[in-house]
Every structure is written in structure tokens, then in C-alpha cells.
Design a protein around this motif. Sequence first.
Motif, PDB file in Angstrom:
ATOM      1  N   ASN A   1      -7.566   1.921  -0.942  1.00 34.19           N
ATOM      2  CA  ASN A   1      -7.734   1.353   0.394  1.00 34.19           C
ATOM      3  C   ASN A   1      -7.155   2.311   1.419  1.00 34.19           C
ATOM      4  O   ASN A   1      -5.989   2.703   1.329  1.00 34.19           O
ATOM      5  CB  ASN A   1      -7.028   0.002   0.497  1.00 34.19           C
ATOM      6  CG  ASN A   1      -7.153  -0.617   1.874  1.00 34.19           C
ATOM      7  OD1 ASN A   1      -6.436  -0.247   2.793  1.00 34.19           O
ATOM      8  ND2 ASN A   1      -8.066  -1.564   2.021  1.00 34.19           N
ATOM      9  N   SER A   2      -7.986   2.682   2.389  1.00 36.16           N
ATOM     10  CA  SER A   2      -7.530   3.568   3.469  1.00 36.16           C
ATOM     11  C   SER A   2      -7.854   2.972   4.833  1.00 36.16           C
ATOM     12  O   SER A   2      -7.983   3.699   5.822  1.00 36.16           O
ATOM     13  CB  SER A   2      -8.173   4.949   3.331  1.00 36.16           C
ATOM     14  OG  SER A   2      -9.589   4.846   3.332  1.00 36.16           O
TER      15      SER A   2
ATOM     16  N   ARG B   1       0.851  -1.189   0.000  1.00 37.78           N
ATOM     17  CA  ARG B   1       0.000   0.000   0.000  1.00 37.78           C
ATOM     18  C   ARG B   1       0.882   1.232   0.000  1.00 37.78           C
ATOM     19  O   ARG B   1       1.765   1.371   0.854  1.00 37.78           O
ATOM     20  CB  ARG B   1      -0.944   0.027   1.208  1.00 37.78           C
ATOM     21  CG  ARG B   1      -1.909   1.224   1.139  1.00 37.78           C
ATOM     22  CD  ARG B   1      -3.026   1.148   2.161  1.00 37.78           C
ATOM     23  NE  ARG B   1      -2.537   1.296   3.532  1.00 37.78           N
ATOM     24  CZ  ARG B   1      -3.324   1.223   4.606  1.00 37.78           C
ATOM     25  NH1 ARG B   1      -4.627   0.968   4.458  1.00 37.78           N
ATOM     26  NH2 ARG B   1      -2.817   1.369   5.813  1.00 37.78           N
TER      27      ARG B   1
ATOM     28  N   ALA C   1       6.211   1.177   0.914  1.00 35.57           N
ATOM     29  CA  ALA C   1       5.695   0.364  -0.182  1.00 35.57           C
ATOM     30  C   ALA C   1       6.891   0.077  -1.095  1.00 35.57           C
ATOM     31  O   ALA C   1       7.306   0.929  -1.876  1.00 35.57           O
ATOM     32  CB  ALA C   1       4.596   1.103  -0.939  1.00 35.57           C
TER      33      ALA C   1
ATOM     34  N   THR D   1      -5.097  -1.316  -9.543  1.00 33.81           N
ATOM     35  CA  THR D   1      -4.790  -0.762  -8.228  1.00 33.81           C
ATOM     36  C   THR D   1      -6.105  -0.455  -7.507  1.00 33.81           C
ATOM     37  O   THR D   1      -7.018   0.123  -8.086  1.00 33.81           O
ATOM     38  CB  THR D   1      -3.949   0.510  -8.370  1.00 33.81           C
ATOM     39  OG1 THR D   1      -2.730   0.190  -9.053  1.00 33.81           O
ATOM     40  CG2 THR D   1      -3.629   1.110  -7.014  1.00 33.81           C
TER      41      THR D   1
ATOM     42  N   THR E   1      -3.066   5.538  -0.593  1.00 32.15           N
ATOM     43  CA  THR E   1      -4.289   4.726  -0.578  1.00 32.15           C
ATOM     44  C   THR E   1      -4.303   3.744  -1.743  1.00 32.15           C
ATOM     45  O   THR E   1      -5.353   3.148  -2.036  1.00 32.15           O
ATOM     46  CB  THR E   1      -5.544   5.621  -0.644  1.00 32.15           C
ATOM     47  OG1 THR E   1      -5.505   6.416  -1.833  1.00 32.15           O
ATOM     48  CG2 THR E   1      -5.626   6.532   0.580  1.00 32.15           C
ATOM     49  N   ASP E   2      -3.172   3.541  -2.397  1.00 32.55           N
ATOM     50  CA  ASP E   2      -3.082   2.633  -3.545  1.00 32.55           C
ATOM     51  C   ASP E   2      -2.632   1.252  -3.072  1.00 32.55           C
ATOM     52  O   ASP E   2      -1.489   1.080  -2.620  1.00 32.55           O
ATOM     53  CB  ASP E   2      -2.101   3.160  -4.585  1.00 32.55           C
ATOM     54  CG  ASP E   2      -2.602   4.412  -5.283  1.00 32.55           C
ATOM     55  OD1 ASP E   2      -3.835   4.640  -5.280  1.00 32.55           O
ATOM     56  OD2 ASP E   2      -1.776   5.170  -5.828  1.00 32.55           O
ATOM     57  N   LEU E   3      -3.520   0.290  -3.166  1.00 30.73           N
ATOM     58  CA  LEU E   3      -3.246  -1.081  -2.745  1.00 30.73           C
ATOM     59  C   LEU E   3      -3.015  -1.942  -3.977  1.00 30.73           C
ATOM     60  O   LEU E   3      -3.821  -1.930  -4.915  1.00 30.73           O
ATOM     61  CB  LEU E   3      -4.429  -1.613  -1.942  1.00 30.73           C
ATOM     62  CG  LEU E   3      -4.288  -2.982  -1.292  1.00 30.73           C
ATOM     63  CD1 LEU E   3      -3.296  -2.918  -0.130  1.00 30.73           C
ATOM     64  CD2 LEU E   3      -5.643  -3.478  -0.796  1.00 30.73           C
TER      65      LEU E   3
ATOM     66  N   ASP F   1       1.852   3.372   4.654  1.00 33.69           N
ATOM     67  CA  ASP F   1       2.354   2.469   3.625  1.00 33.69           C
ATOM     68  C   ASP F   1       2.838   1.179   4.272  1.00 33.69           C
ATOM     69  O   ASP F   1       3.255   1.173   5.442  1.00 33.69           O
ATOM     70  CB  ASP F   1       3.533   3.109   2.878  1.00 33.69           C
ATOM     71  CG  ASP F   1       3.140   4.349   2.090  1.00 33.69           C
ATOM     72  OD1 ASP F   1       1.937   4.695   2.050  1.00 33.69           O
ATOM     73  OD2 ASP F   1       4.050   4.979   1.512  1.00 33.69           O
TER      74      ASP F   1
END
Length: 204
Positions: free
Chosen positions: A32-33, A12, A67, A29, A15-17, A155
Motif C-alpha cells: 500500500n502506497s 504501515r 509502524a 502483508t 509500503t507494507d500494510l 509509516d
Amino acid sequence: STNAWTHIAVTRSGTDLRLFYNGVQQGSTVTNSTNFTQNGVEIGAFGNGQQSLDGKISNLRVTKGQALYTSDFLPSKEDLTTTSQGATASNVKLLTCQDYKIQDNSPSPLSITVNGTAAPSTIAPFVTSGAGSFDGNDYLTIANHASDFNLGTDDFTIEFWIHPQKRFTSYPTIFEIDATDNANRLLINFRNAATLGLTSGTAV
């Protein structure tokens, strides 16, 4: 795939998982928060031995605050360390299933409890490496360590090599950071033979 090693990474960034299989991002992508909290860790199962794994895990590393992968990459061909792939040593909170005994090789080693017959294995993705072997009835646990596994909204990178022993009909778990509220729990498990699920219903 069954009886083969696959490198898995979940990262992560903001907010990019993202989910990577053997260094290749799978799907889109996901935003996700989730504020991931913790109440202990299980490896090879969740909820005190439920949906346990029949297979092997090698080089499981949890890196908090970084990340390490945000695009396709070439997985390591040797054991992970506390600084490989650009990790900052102090951010590595867990590094295990890579020796001929079950232990944590992170900078501040944590005590790992063996439940059942989970054991080290010399069957590993690298000649000089090791793995943790699970028979579908056993698992590893780590007690509550808030400073290490409260990932919050930061992250993170969770990565490992996985070697399932057989095709499965349930939802075997690879790794869980438990939480008192399931919405804040981080759970990585198989949804089917080709899909991993992450936490409370979020699939990537």
C-alpha cells in the motif's frame, strides 16, 4: 467478537500494510502506497454519521511516522500512553477513549465534538481505563488538522480496543480520516463479522 474486547492494530511500514488482531497478524502483508490526506476525523462513523457503530472503543491511538508493530506482539495490559510500545511522543497525534470523559490525551490535545449521545463508559479492557460508548446513532468528530492527520505515504500505526455490542448487518465504521477525494481517505470498518476493511476497497 460480540461483547468481548479485541485489540486491533493497522500499521504501515514503507509500503507494507498489516492488520493485527490481539497481536497476531491477519492474512498476508499488503502493498500500500496510498497518499492519505485528510479533511477531518470521525470516530464511530463516517461521512457525518453514516454506518455508525453500536459498541465501545477504548485507547484509540494514532501514531504518525512510526509502524510500532511489524510482527506478532503481545498487546498492552494497561492504558496506552504517548511513549508506550516505543512510540515517540511527538508522533502521537490522537489518544482518546481511555478516560471517564471524552478527551484527547496526545501531547497537543485536539478538541473532540460529541454528536448525539456518544459518552464515556467505565466498561473497558482494563480496570483503570475507560472507553467511548456508541449506540449506533452517534459519533465523535475532530475538525480539520492537516499537520496531524495528513499521513501521506509515511509509516503509521492506528490501534484501539473494540467491543461490538451485537452482530451487525451493515458496515459499521470504527475510524475515518476523511479526505476530499475518497481514494485518499483512510477508513477502518467492519466488512463482515470477521473482516475489517481499510480505505478505498483495500481489505486486510
